[in-house]
Design an enzyme around this catalytic site. Structure first.
Site, PDB file in Angstrom:
ATOM      1  N   GLY A  71       0.805  -1.217   0.000  1.00 32.38           N
ATOM      2  CA  GLY A  71       0.000   0.000   0.000  1.00 32.38           C
ATOM      3  C   GLY A  71       0.840   1.270   0.000  1.00 32.38           C
ATOM      4  CG  ASN A 152      -5.210   3.886   8.902  1.00 31.94           C
ATOM      5  OD1 ASN A 152      -5.573   4.912   8.350  1.00 31.94           O
ATOM      6  ND2 ASN A 152      -4.117   3.834   9.630  1.00 31.94           N
ATOM      7  CD  GLN A 180      -7.300  -0.565   7.257  1.00 33.04           C
ATOM      8  OE1 GLN A 180      -8.129  -1.400   7.623  1.00 33.04           O
ATOM      9  NE2 GLN A 180      -6.038  -0.644   7.617  1.00 33.04           N
ATOM     10  CB  SER A 200      -1.882  -3.221   1.217  1.00 29.81           C
ATOM     11  OG  SER A 200      -0.921  -4.026   1.856  1.00 29.81           O
ATOM     12  CG  HIS A 202      -0.269  -6.616   5.016  1.00 23.97           C
ATOM     13  ND1 HIS A 202      -0.357  -6.233   6.336  1.00 23.97           N
ATOM     14  CD2 HIS A 202       0.166  -5.533   4.344  1.00 23.97           C
ATOM     15  CE1 HIS A 202       0.027  -4.958   6.435  1.00 23.97           C
ATOM     16  NE2 HIS A 202       0.334  -4.512   5.240  1.00 23.97           N
ATOM     17  CB  THR A 238      12.458 -10.245 -10.453  1.00 23.43           C
ATOM     18  OG1 THR A 238      13.642 -10.059 -11.215  1.00 23.43           O
ATOM     19  CG2 THR A 238      11.832 -11.593 -10.793  1.00 23.43           C
ATOM     20  CB  CYS A 325       2.393   3.612  10.981  1.00 26.00           C
ATOM     21  SG  CYS A 325       1.440   2.577   9.892  1.00 26.00           S
TER      22      CYS A 325
HETATM   23  C1  LIG Z   1      -1.696  -0.545   5.995  1.00 26.44           C
HETATM   24  C2  LIG Z   1      -2.065   0.693   5.260  1.00 26.44           C
HETATM   25  C3  LIG Z   1      -1.196   1.249   4.300  1.00 26.44           C
HETATM   26  C4  LIG Z   1       0.175   0.690   4.046  1.00 26.44           C
HETATM   27  O1  LIG Z   1       0.144  -0.540   3.381  1.00 26.44           O
HETATM   28  P1  LIG Z   1       1.479  -1.453   3.405  1.00 26.44           P
HETATM   29  O2  LIG Z   1       1.162  -2.564   2.455  1.00 26.44           O
HETATM   30  O3  LIG Z   1       1.641  -1.922   4.807  1.00 26.44           O
HETATM   31  O4  LIG Z   1       2.586  -0.601   2.916  1.00 26.44           O
HETATM   32  C5  LIG Z   1      -1.602   2.365   3.625  1.00 26.44           C
HETATM   33  N1  LIG Z   1      -2.806   2.923   3.851  1.00 26.44           N
HETATM   34  C6  LIG Z   1      -3.666   2.426   4.761  1.00 26.44           C
HETATM   35  C7  LIG Z   1      -4.985   3.076   4.950  1.00 26.44           C
HETATM   36  C8  LIG Z   1      -3.324   1.302   5.494  1.00 26.44           C
HETATM   37  O5  LIG Z   1      -4.166   0.820   6.399  1.00 26.44           O
END
Ligand SMILES: *Cc1c(COP(=O)(O)O)cnc(C)c1O
Length: 397
Positions: A71, A152, A180, A200, A202, A238, A325
């Site tokens: 993300g 988030n 999110q 993102s 995860h 890659t 964060c």
């Molecule tokens: C987690 C998050 C990100 C960052 O994503 P990563 O894949 O961890 O770099 C950016 N924006 C929001 C709103 C998030 O919750």
């Protein structure tokens, strides 16, 4: 037993996603740029993933999908690209909000140092901006509006489709950080009038370190990472094929399950909010209606969020005070300050984010444990003593 209620920080990978990755670490390990058969098998998978991700987002063409490292990278690239396109036309004004993710805010801060001006829209007490605010802020110099789909920390969902429509009408590019939102609520780039979107893996039970930048056809990306010609020359390196395949499977799974998971998680969320509201001098952060299905966010007066988290963890509940964060820093959350919480109240924040596996029993346990921990912390708190003695005024009635 541990109850994991920090799914906005990251999620457990689904079995579907894990199984989807395994062949690409072993049997199909080629480099998609290689011309031989082993490489071409990898290229076929990559092409397939791009088509499937495009379909899941409602994109017109797989070429609109760029795979990134997550993300943060997608946010950086989206904003930098739009800023560069704007600058070439002499347009250096950007509109955003005060409570974006730091991947957006810090990119904007850098652009300000490079001569751009940024308007940060007020998100009000309910954590929402209106399309009218966006419309009023657009000037002939505006090159980009970047507003997150869902927050988030407090889970509020912005009126993205209407904001997108305002931007279309004004001919201004619209980016949304949908990290999110994707996999949690329906998102469709075409119907939502989105030009650039970040996601993102995860955050929806996919692997870490992989994400997507959607860029509508005609929106030219500039690359952050120089090197080979991967991703049509816009993102060298890659490709993370196992990650991309895991993300694609997780995305399809999450989107397919939305009709089931959304009502289930919404009911659990509302029960959790109801239970925690019994704690005196506490308040929910953010709008209750326009809210992610799994997000519960509170401020409690007279306690420290950090101590609350430690004691909850001891009692088997993994939670967060806000954003992963910013934890470790003593500054209160910029999101809570943006919705008008005073510093001393913003310090007593608690974010609980559920997932599709959270049970009704888990929710009851969280309520019981949180009530107990808040009471224990208050019993030890000099601030609470002053509040009770009338030497300080309560901010939350
Ligand atoms: C987690 C998050 C990100 C960052 O994503 P990563 O894949 O961890 O770099 C950016 N924006 C929001 C709103 C998030 O919750």
């Amino acid at each position: 037993m541990t109850i994991y209620a920090d799914n906005a920080a990251t999620t457990r990978m689904s079995q579907t996603a894990i199984q989807a990755m395994l062949p690409y670490m072993d049997r199909i390990y080629g480099n998609p740029s290689s011309l031989h058969s082993v490489g071409q098998a990898a290229m076929e998978a990559l092409t397939d993933a791009r088509t499937r991700v495009a379909a899941a987002l409602g994109a017109e063409n797989p070429r609109e999908i760029t795979f990134t490292s997550g993300g943060s990278e997608a946010d950086n690239q989206a904003i930098r690209s739009a800023a560069l396109l704007g600058k070439r036309k002499g347009k250096t004004h950007i509109i955003s909000t005060a409570f974006e993710h730091h991947a957006v805010l810090h990119t904007l801060k850098k652009l300000e140092k490079e001569g751009f001006t940024v308007t940060y829209l007020d998100v009000h007490e309910n954590g929402l901006v209106t399309p009218e605010q966006v419309e009023a802020a657009i000037t002939p110099e505006t090159c980009l509006v970047t507003i997150m789909y869902a927050n988030n920390e407090i889970g509020t969902i912005q009126p993205i489709r209407a904001i997108g429509a305002v931007c279309r009408k004004a001919g201004v590019l619209f980016h949304t950080d949908a990290v999110q939102a994707v996999g949690h609520i329906p998102v469709n780039v075409r119907e939502d009038n989105i030009d650039l979107l970040s996601l993102s893996a995860h955050k929806f039970h996919g692997p870490k370190g992989v994400g997507v930048l959607y860029a509508k056809r005609g929106v030219i990306l500039s690359s952050l990472i120089e090197g080979g010609a991967q991703e049509r020359g816009k993102r060298a390196g890659t490709e993370n094929l196992p990650g991309i395949m895991g993300m694609t499977a997780a995305l399809e799974e999450a989107v397919a399950e939305l009709p089931e998971t959304m009502p289930k998680m919404t009911a659990l969320r509302d029960r959790l909010i109801e239970g925690l509201r019994e704690i005196p001098h506490g308040a929910v952060n953010g709008d209750l209606e326009h809210r992610l299905p799994g997000n519960v966010s509170f401020c409690f007066e007279g306690i420290e969020g950090e101590s609350l988290l430690l004691l909850l963890d001891d009692a088997g509940v993994c939670a967060s005070s806000g954003s992963a964060c910013t934890s470790g820093s003593l500054d209160p959350s910029h999101v809570l300050l943006a919705i008008g919480r005073p510093h001393e109240v913003a310090h007593g924040s608690l974010r609980l984010t559920l997932d599709r596996d959270t049970s009704a029993e888990d929710v009851e346990t969280i309520i019981r444990v949180t009530k107990d921990v808040v009471a224990r912390l208050r019993a030890m708190s000099p601030v609470w003593r002053d509040l009770m003695a009338g030497k300080r005024n309560f901010v939350i009635a």
